[in-house]
Design a protein around this motif. Structure first.
Motif, PDB file in Angstrom:
ATOM      1  N   LEU A   1       0.826  -1.197   0.000  1.00  8.31           N
ATOM      2  CA  LEU A   1       0.000   0.000   0.000  1.00  8.31           C
ATOM      3  C   LEU A   1       0.867   1.258   0.000  1.00  8.31           C
ATOM      4  O   LEU A   1       0.570   2.225  -0.705  1.00  8.31           O
ATOM      5  CB  LEU A   1      -0.925   0.001   1.214  1.00  8.31           C
ATOM      6  CG  LEU A   1      -1.871   1.193   1.353  1.00  8.31           C
ATOM      7  CD1 LEU A   1      -2.787   1.294   0.149  1.00  8.31           C
ATOM      8  CD2 LEU A   1      -2.684   1.083   2.635  1.00  8.31           C
ATOM      9  N   ILE A   2       1.940   1.238   0.778  1.00  6.51           N
ATOM     10  CA  ILE A   2       2.863   2.376   0.783  1.00  6.51           C
ATOM     11  C   ILE A   2       3.434   2.595  -0.619  1.00  6.51           C
ATOM     12  O   ILE A   2       3.502   3.721  -1.122  1.00  6.51           O
ATOM     13  CB  ILE A   2       3.999   2.143   1.798  1.00  6.51           C
ATOM     14  CG1 ILE A   2       3.441   2.134   3.221  1.00  6.51           C
ATOM     15  CG2 ILE A   2       5.085   3.215   1.663  1.00  6.51           C
ATOM     16  CD1 ILE A   2       4.475   1.783   4.276  1.00  6.51           C
ATOM     17  N   TYR A   3       3.828   1.499  -1.264  1.00  7.93           N
ATOM     18  CA  TYR A   3       4.358   1.593  -2.631  1.00  7.93           C
ATOM     19  C   TYR A   3       3.317   2.153  -3.589  1.00  7.93           C
ATOM     20  O   TYR A   3       3.629   3.013  -4.430  1.00  7.93           O
ATOM     21  CB  TYR A   3       4.820   0.209  -3.089  1.00  7.93           C
ATOM     22  CG  TYR A   3       5.137   0.122  -4.561  1.00  7.93           C
ATOM     23  CD1 TYR A   3       6.220   0.814  -5.097  1.00  7.93           C
ATOM     24  CD2 TYR A   3       4.356  -0.652  -5.425  1.00  7.93           C
ATOM     25  CE1 TYR A   3       6.521   0.735  -6.447  1.00  7.93           C
ATOM     26  CE2 TYR A   3       4.649  -0.732  -6.772  1.00  7.93           C
ATOM     27  CZ  TYR A   3       5.730  -0.037  -7.273  1.00  7.93           C
ATOM     28  OH  TYR A   3       6.014  -0.109  -8.614  1.00  7.93           O
ATOM     29  N   MET A   4       2.068   1.680  -3.463  1.00  5.70           N
ATOM     30  CA  MET A   4       1.021   2.152  -4.351  1.00  5.70           C
ATOM     31  C   MET A   4       0.723   3.634  -4.132  1.00  5.70           C
ATOM     32  O   MET A   4       0.427   4.366  -5.074  1.00  5.70           O
ATOM     33  CB  MET A   4      -0.248   1.329  -4.145  1.00  5.70           C
ATOM     34  CG  MET A   4      -0.116  -0.131  -4.533  1.00  5.70           C
ATOM     35  SD  MET A   4       0.246  -0.373  -6.285  1.00  5.70           S
ATOM     36  CE  MET A   4      -1.292   0.136  -7.019  1.00  5.70           C
ATOM     37  N   VAL A   5       0.815   4.088  -2.880  1.00  3.72           N
ATOM     38  CA  VAL A   5       0.612   5.517  -2.596  1.00  3.72           C
ATOM     39  C   VAL A   5       1.676   6.344  -3.291  1.00  3.72           C
ATOM     40  O   VAL A   5       1.382   7.351  -3.949  1.00  3.72           O
ATOM     41  CB  VAL A   5       0.623   5.773  -1.074  1.00  3.72           C
ATOM     42  CG1 VAL A   5       0.713   7.274  -0.778  1.00  3.72           C
ATOM     43  CG2 VAL A   5      -0.624   5.188  -0.427  1.00  3.72           C
TER      44      VAL A   5
END
Length: 429
Positions: free
Chosen positions: A12-16
């Motif tokens: 999720l951090i990467y996608m953000v």
């Protein structure tokens, strides 16, 4: 389940970071160039599907289920990589000889290094994510990706501050960032895992690999056309790249609802391939109920955040907000498709995914031809919402009938789901 939560958090951090990078690039480019970039990425994704022939899904399933050892999985993956790069090179040569323009970006020959860098980066990133995930190392992979996302977002952010003509930086940044991710992921994998007995699959193993990949290949191509054909039709029937750019921006915001389901679908594929039918069904049901609750809470925040961004920071895309609202319902219902398709694929019930994808393609093609020439990108949004919604509900109905569960059991969150998620998140190590 704890692996799912951890893997989801880091991904999720990467996608953000990826989403914010995309926003910066769209702001740098402007809606016309962003329309070109959107079509470029669309064409690249289709070529990756065609040249890959479903082998990634086959590799994932066979490695996750233990039917292919690590050394042969690596050899198989590199064979597919070589096949895709050769296919890209030959197709690019043909495009230049016959049409005097590049295959993916439709731009002059001088942009070929950027096009090649982008395509190679996508392949490497996709391949090594499969290597990590199928080895049960999704959390480690997502940690690396989240760090890469943070570091590479600095490039487009710096362009705003240091370049007077930053529009020229949009396309190079768009093409180079995926290559950086792919190369770093490749290096990290080979540092973490050493396979001295690197080998190619046996002939008996290839038969199983190809049989699985063929069905996946047909399904993936049909799904891709069903869920992306509207971009090409908008480009053909409307004024061109600017309308594509507006529609692409609206889709990017709406598809934020897919972030959590896509991450979870990728991570649980490994778990579902190993689990028995009863435990896999229970896991999936709980995840769908939890995601329903999350999306219900997240949607109002997403609407507010999108309105603020397009009004105060991306004013060139303000017309896309109305399209974004039209897309939301279909995007919401499509979350069922993402998770249930992963379940049927891991269970080797691939024919279900194929049949629903064919029906969805027929519906959206008809509606696009009906609505886009008259209503433009607004008509495309209507067509997408109807077809995506129908796809999600069809998956849900089929799953409920085959597994003998009620829709309420799948959709309405339970207190036990919330307690389970809470215990996983706050569990002491």
């Amino acid at each position: 389940m704890q692996t799912i939560v951890k893997g989801t958090f880091y991904r999720l951090i990467y996608m953000v970071f990826s989403f914010l990078t995309g926003l910066l690039i769209s702001g740098l480019a402007g809606k016309e160039l962003f329309g070109t970039i959107s079509l470029f990425s669309l064409n690249a994704a289709l070529l990756i599907l065609i040249s890959g022939m479903g082998h990634d899904a086959s590799l994932y399933w066979h490695r996750s289920s233990g039917k292919l050892n690590p050394a042969r999985a690596l050899g198989y993956g590199w064979l597919v990589t070589a096949q895709q790069l050769i296919f890209f090179l030959l197709a690019s040569i043909c495009s230049w000889l016959f049409f005097n323009r590049l295959l993916l970006s439709q731009m002059p020959l001088k942009f070929f290094p950027l096009e090649a860098a982008y395509f190679t980066g996508l392949i490497l990133t996709e391949r090594y994510i499969v290597f990590f995930y199928s080895s049960g190392k999704a959390t480690e992979c997502n940690k690396i990706l989240s760090l890469l996302g943070f570091l590479t977002i600095l490039f487009p952010a710096s362009a705003y501050l240091l370049m007077s003509d930053y529009v020229q930086a949009a396309l190079p940044l768009f093409c180079i960032i995926p290559l950086v991710h792919g190369v770093v992921l490749m290096i990290a994998f080979h540092i973490m895992f050493s396979y001295p007995d690197f080998a190619f699959p046996r002939r008996s193993e290839l038969s199983s690999l190809f049989n699985f990949s063929f069905i996946v290949f047909i399904t993936n191509v049909v799904q891709f056309l069903a869920y992306r054909i509207d971009y090409w039709m908008i480009n053909y029937f409307t004024s061109g790249k600017e309308q594509v750019g507006l529609y692409a921006q609206a889709s990017r915001f709406a598809q934020l609802l897919w972030v959590i389901p896509n991450i979870i679908a990728a991570i649980i594929y490994h778990e579902l391939s190993l689990a028995n039918k009863a435990s896999g069904k229970a896991m999936l049901s709980g995840l769908i109920r939890s995601i329903n609750l999350f999306n219900l809470l997240f949607t109002p925040l997403l609407v507010l955040a999108t309105w603020i961004l397009v009004n105060f920071f991306l004013s060139e895309y303000i017309a896309s907000f109305r399209i974004f609202l039209f897309l939301l319902l279909g995007i919401f219902l499509f979350c069922y498709t993402i998770l249930l398709a992963a379940y049927f694929s891991a269970s080797k019930q691939l024919w279900i995914n194929l049949c629903i994808s064919v029906c969805c393609l027929m519906i959206i093609s008809f509606l696009d031809l009906l609505f886009i020439p008259t209503f433009g990108i607004e008509g495309a949004a209507w067509a997408q919402t109807i077809s995506y919604g129908a796809s999600g509900l069809t998956y849900l109905i089929i799953f409920c009938i085959r597994e003998k569960v009620s829709p309420a059991q799948m959709m309405i969150p339970r207190k036990s789901d919330l307690l389970a998620v809470k215990s996983l998140i706050f569990k002491k190590q």
